[in-house]
Enzyme design. Structure first.
Site, PDB file in Angstrom:
ATOM      1  N   ASP A 116      54.745 -12.625  32.008  1.00  0.00           N
ATOM      2  CA  ASP A 116      56.015 -12.358  31.770  1.00  0.00           C
ATOM      3  C   ASP A 116      57.091 -13.216  32.581  1.00  0.00           C
ATOM      4  O   ASP A 116      58.392 -12.651  32.838  1.00  0.00           O
ATOM      5  CB  ASP A 116      56.454 -10.908  31.721  1.00  0.00           C
ATOM      6  CG  ASP A 116      56.238 -10.315  33.388  1.00  0.00           C
ATOM      7  OD1 ASP A 116      55.118 -11.030  33.884  1.00  0.00           O
ATOM      8  OD2 ASP A 116      56.942  -9.396  33.622  1.00  0.00           O
ATOM      9  N   ARG A 159      56.641 -23.773  26.611  1.00  0.00           N
ATOM     10  CA  ARG A 159      56.103 -22.314  26.797  1.00  0.00           C
ATOM     11  C   ARG A 159      55.466 -21.697  26.102  1.00  0.00           C
ATOM     12  O   ARG A 159      54.514 -20.833  26.464  1.00  0.00           O
ATOM     13  CB  ARG A 159      57.561 -21.624  27.316  1.00  0.00           C
ATOM     14  CG  ARG A 159      58.301 -22.076  28.345  1.00  0.00           C
ATOM     15  CD  ARG A 159      59.652 -21.093  29.014  1.00  0.00           C
ATOM     16  NE  ARG A 159      60.629 -20.918  27.877  1.00  0.00           N
ATOM     17  CZ  ARG A 159      61.484 -22.030  27.851  1.00  0.00           C
ATOM     18  NH1 ARG A 159      61.851 -22.904  28.591  1.00  0.00           N
ATOM     19  NH2 ARG A 159      62.474 -21.528  26.677  1.00  0.00           N
ATOM     20  N   LYS A 167      57.946  -3.386  31.909  1.00  0.00           N
ATOM     21  CA  LYS A 167      57.931  -3.555  33.439  1.00  0.00           C
ATOM     22  C   LYS A 167      59.161  -3.681  34.152  1.00  0.00           C
ATOM     23  O   LYS A 167      59.804  -4.612  33.307  1.00  0.00           O
ATOM     24  CB  LYS A 167      56.912  -4.818  33.622  1.00  0.00           C
ATOM     25  CG  LYS A 167      56.936  -5.123  35.256  1.00  0.00           C
ATOM     26  CD  LYS A 167      56.315  -6.684  35.310  1.00  0.00           C
ATOM     27  CE  LYS A 167      57.082  -7.479  35.899  1.00  0.00           C
ATOM     28  NZ  LYS A 167      56.538  -8.809  36.247  1.00  0.00           N
ATOM     29  N   GLU A 171      57.122  -1.045  39.490  1.00  0.00           N
ATOM     30  CA  GLU A 171      56.736  -2.102  40.550  1.00  0.00           C
ATOM     31  C   GLU A 171      57.697  -2.261  41.797  1.00  0.00           C
ATOM     32  O   GLU A 171      58.626  -3.000  41.539  1.00  0.00           O
ATOM     33  CB  GLU A 171      56.563  -3.356  39.751  1.00  0.00           C
ATOM     34  CG  GLU A 171      56.143  -4.454  40.457  1.00  0.00           C
ATOM     35  CD  GLU A 171      55.824  -6.033  39.520  1.00  0.00           C
ATOM     36  OE1 GLU A 171      55.950  -6.089  38.500  1.00  0.00           O
ATOM     37  OE2 GLU A 171      55.535  -6.900  40.141  1.00  0.00           O
ATOM     38  N   GLU A 178      57.674  -4.325  44.779  1.00  0.00           N
ATOM     39  CA  GLU A 178      56.793  -5.271  45.133  1.00  0.00           C
ATOM     40  C   GLU A 178      57.361  -5.278  46.563  1.00  0.00           C
ATOM     41  O   GLU A 178      58.538  -5.710  47.148  1.00  0.00           O
ATOM     42  CB  GLU A 178      56.996  -6.385  44.565  1.00  0.00           C
ATOM     43  CG  GLU A 178      56.107  -7.681  45.384  1.00  0.00           C
ATOM     44  CD  GLU A 178      56.126  -8.992  44.376  1.00  0.00           C
ATOM     45  OE1 GLU A 178      56.334  -9.167  43.476  1.00  0.00           O
ATOM     46  OE2 GLU A 178      55.597  -9.874  45.166  1.00  0.00           O
ATOM     47  N   LYS A 214      52.684  -0.325  39.749  1.00  0.00           N
ATOM     48  CA  LYS A 214      52.257  -1.595  40.158  1.00  0.00           C
ATOM     49  C   LYS A 214      52.690  -2.103  41.572  1.00  0.00           C
ATOM     50  O   LYS A 214      53.889  -2.569  41.758  1.00  0.00           O
ATOM     51  CB  LYS A 214      52.901  -2.563  39.060  1.00  0.00           C
ATOM     52  CG  LYS A 214      52.522  -4.068  39.537  1.00  0.00           C
ATOM     53  CD  LYS A 214      52.662  -5.055  38.122  1.00  0.00           C
ATOM     54  CE  LYS A 214      52.356  -6.242  38.309  1.00  0.00           C
ATOM     55  NZ  LYS A 214      52.509  -7.082  37.102  1.00  0.00           N
ATOM     56  N   SER A 265      47.063  -6.053  37.624  1.00  0.00           N
ATOM     57  CA  SER A 265      48.060  -6.530  36.807  1.00  0.00           C
ATOM     58  C   SER A 265      48.708  -8.056  37.307  1.00  0.00           C
ATOM     59  O   SER A 265      49.461  -7.920  37.670  1.00  0.00           O
ATOM     60  CB  SER A 265      49.231  -5.620  36.485  1.00  0.00           C
ATOM     61  OG  SER A 265      50.195  -6.070  35.790  1.00  0.00           O
ATOM     62  N   TYR A 288      60.529 -14.062  40.225  1.00  0.00           N
ATOM     63  CA  TYR A 288      59.660 -14.051  39.118  1.00  0.00           C
ATOM     64  C   TYR A 288      60.232 -14.760  37.755  1.00  0.00           C
ATOM     65  O   TYR A 288      61.447 -14.220  37.447  1.00  0.00           O
ATOM     66  CB  TYR A 288      59.119 -12.551  38.942  1.00  0.00           C
ATOM     67  CG  TYR A 288      57.904 -12.731  38.113  1.00  0.00           C
ATOM     68  CD1 TYR A 288      56.712 -12.995  38.662  1.00  0.00           C
ATOM     69  CD2 TYR A 288      57.738 -12.215  36.873  1.00  0.00           C
ATOM     70  CE1 TYR A 288      55.449 -13.123  38.150  1.00  0.00           C
ATOM     71  CE2 TYR A 288      56.399 -12.395  36.203  1.00  0.00           C
ATOM     72  CZ  TYR A 288      55.422 -12.589  36.678  1.00  0.00           C
ATOM     73  OH  TYR A 288      54.259 -12.610  36.086  1.00  0.00           O
TER      74      TYR A 288
HETATM   75  P1  13P Z   1      51.810 -11.824  40.600  1.00  0.00           P
HETATM   76  O1  13P Z   1      50.380 -11.262  40.371  1.00  0.00           O
HETATM   77  O2  13P Z   1      51.838 -13.235  40.429  1.00  0.00           O
HETATM   78  O3  13P Z   1      52.098 -11.386  41.818  1.00  0.00           O
HETATM   79  O4  13P Z   1      52.635 -11.456  39.255  1.00  0.00           O
HETATM   80  C1  13P Z   1      52.487 -10.156  39.148  1.00  0.00           C
HETATM   81  C2  13P Z   1      53.804  -9.656  38.370  1.00  0.00           C
HETATM   82  O5  13P Z   1      53.975  -9.151  37.309  1.00  0.00           O
HETATM   83  C3  13P Z   1      54.876  -9.733  39.487  1.00  0.00           C
HETATM   84  O6  13P Z   1      56.109  -9.189  38.939  1.00  0.00           O
END
Ligand code: 13P
Length: 426
Positions: A102, A124, A214, A254, A256, A296, A365, A426
């Site tokens: 994504d 893409r 997500k 997520e 992160e 995640k 994921s 991202y």
């Molecule tokens: P990566 O595995 O490259 O970190 O990406 C996962 C993802 O979905 C980040 O939002």
């Protein structure tokens, strides 16, 4: 009927009666969705569609259910919950994980340009077609997260990507956040936008075939993390999850913790403790159903520039300690991101975590750790599609084995190069 629903995490009707409406799912979810639930039970299978008398019976049954469904709240809620469960359960089957594909147009573009391919909508689409049409992808992939553009795209031959995925038993998912923005009055931290209009967008995505979604928020250790950044990350995730569950989408939550920085594993542990605690507090405050969401997170390890490197066992131990102290067992699945780890490390770490029993489905994921060698092999050349797809298949298989704790690094073809990029968006 309501007595029968008591097992669910909450009971919407009595609260609605007392004037405190906490859950108001849209009628976007159709009873037919939960047919997949029955098909995915042991002994079931999509082949059942080929059985003519059974198909006839199912369509008849479906009509009756549809009539009840449209007229009766109890039937509606029953199917709403069952369909949720089936979505979550297909993605958390043993040996399965999620393919994150994504990347925003800008990020996908920089990957394409990195292998000499121009960032156009058609390129893409070509690249995503390669991923989605990989033979047997559904063996180890239960869901694929798409960018909005991809959700509406088709193969060169005109077959909708959503149909290609469904045929392989892979749920289409959708990234619904609108990206990161600088957090005012902070030391270069960010916040994630996208709540405005989310309910309407989620309803549209559901109509288009998405069944999960997500939202990625990030926390930077070198830039703070400040209390306000952590709270904003957690609160945004919780609001998003509540809105999307109401639209029938299983939310991936997520938070992160970025790999950027020189921090040690112990420092990551401290920050992750705060972030996960806050995230689950707000999820609970917002009445998000834990058994119909996926977490995640990043693994608890050292920053990319930390001189001290840890073994897979140390990363697994710290990550599991964190999960056990912060994540309710009801949470359906923990689907890790790869965050810049090498293909091999991300598989090794996951494998180490699955060497011991835990109450969740602990899986992957990944985007970079699944796709890195794939895009480099393809590099825009149609003649290389088969080879690139074989690599993706192998990456999915190895991570599927790691989900079972059965990955053997001696037999692995995974690349050991780091996929880390400073200040990656991202
Ligand atoms: P990566 O595995 O490259 O970190 O990406 C996962 C993802 O979905 C980040 O939002």
């Amino acid at each position: 009927m309501w007595r029968r629903l008591r097992g669910f995490p909450f009971d919407a009707r009595p609260r609605a009666r007392s004037g405190e409406i906490r859950f108001s799912p849209s009628r976007m979810v159709y009873p037919s969705d939960c047919f997949t639930f029955f098909f995915f039970l042991p002994g079931g299978g999509k082949e059942d569609h080929k059985n003519i008398p059974l198909s006839f019976f199912l369509s008849f049954f479906r009509r009756i259910v549809d009539v009840f469904y449209s007229q009766n709240d109890s039937v509606f809620f029953f199917f709403f919950f069952v369909s949720f469960l089936s979505q979550q359960q297909n993605m958390t089957k043993p040996g399965k994980g999620i393919l994150a594909m994504d990347e925003s147009n800008a990020t996908c573009g920089s990957r394409l340009e990195g292998v000499g391919v121009e960032n156009t909508e058609e390129n893409r689409r070509r690249y995503r077609e390669l991923l989605i049409t990989t033979p047997d992808l559904g063996k180890h992939i239960g869901g694929a997260i798409l960018f909005e553009e991809t959700l509406y795209q088709s193969t060169k031959d005109g077959k909708a990507f959503v149909d290609c995925l469904n045929e392989q038993g892979i749920y289409p998912g959708i990234k619904v956040d609108k990206g990161l923005r600088p957090l005012a009055n902070s030391n270069g931290e960010s916040w994630c936008q996208g709540l405005d209009g989310l309910a309407d967008r989620a309803a549209e995505y559901y109509k288009q075939g998405a069944r999960f979604c997500k939202w990625r928020s990030v926390v930077s250790i070198p830039s703070g993390p400040s209390k306000i950044a952590v709270t904003d990350c957690a609160y945004g995730l919780a609001r998003y999850a509540a809105i999307c569950q109401n639209a029938g989408l299983v939310p991936i939550v997520e938070p992160e913790i970025l790999l950027d920085g020189e921090h040690t594993l112990e420092e990551t542990y401290e920050v992750a403790s705060a972030v996960w605690a806050e995230t689950f507090k707000y999820l609970a405050d917002n009445n998000v159903m834990f058994d119909r969401m996926l977490l995640k997170p990043s693994m608890v390890g050292p920053g990319a520039d930390c001189p001290k490197r840890n073994t897979p066992e140390e990363v697994a131990e710290a990550t599991l300690k964190m999960l056990n102290s912060r994540v309710p067992p009801a949470t359906a699945g923990i689907m890790f991101l790869s965050g810049g780890l090498s293909e091999l490390d991300s598989t090794l770490y996951l494998n180490a975590m699955n060497q011991q029993p835990n109450p969740w489905h602990v899986s992957f994921s990944y985007a970079r750790a699944l796709q890195n060698s794939v895009i480099k092999t393809w590099a825009g050349d149609d003649a290389m599609v088969g080879k690139a797809q074989a690599i993706l298949s192998r990456r999915a298989e190895e991570n599927g084995l790691a989900q079972l704790g059965k990955f053997n690094p001696d037999e692995s073809l995974a690349n050991t190069d780091s996929t880390f990029q400073k200040n990656y968006v991202y």
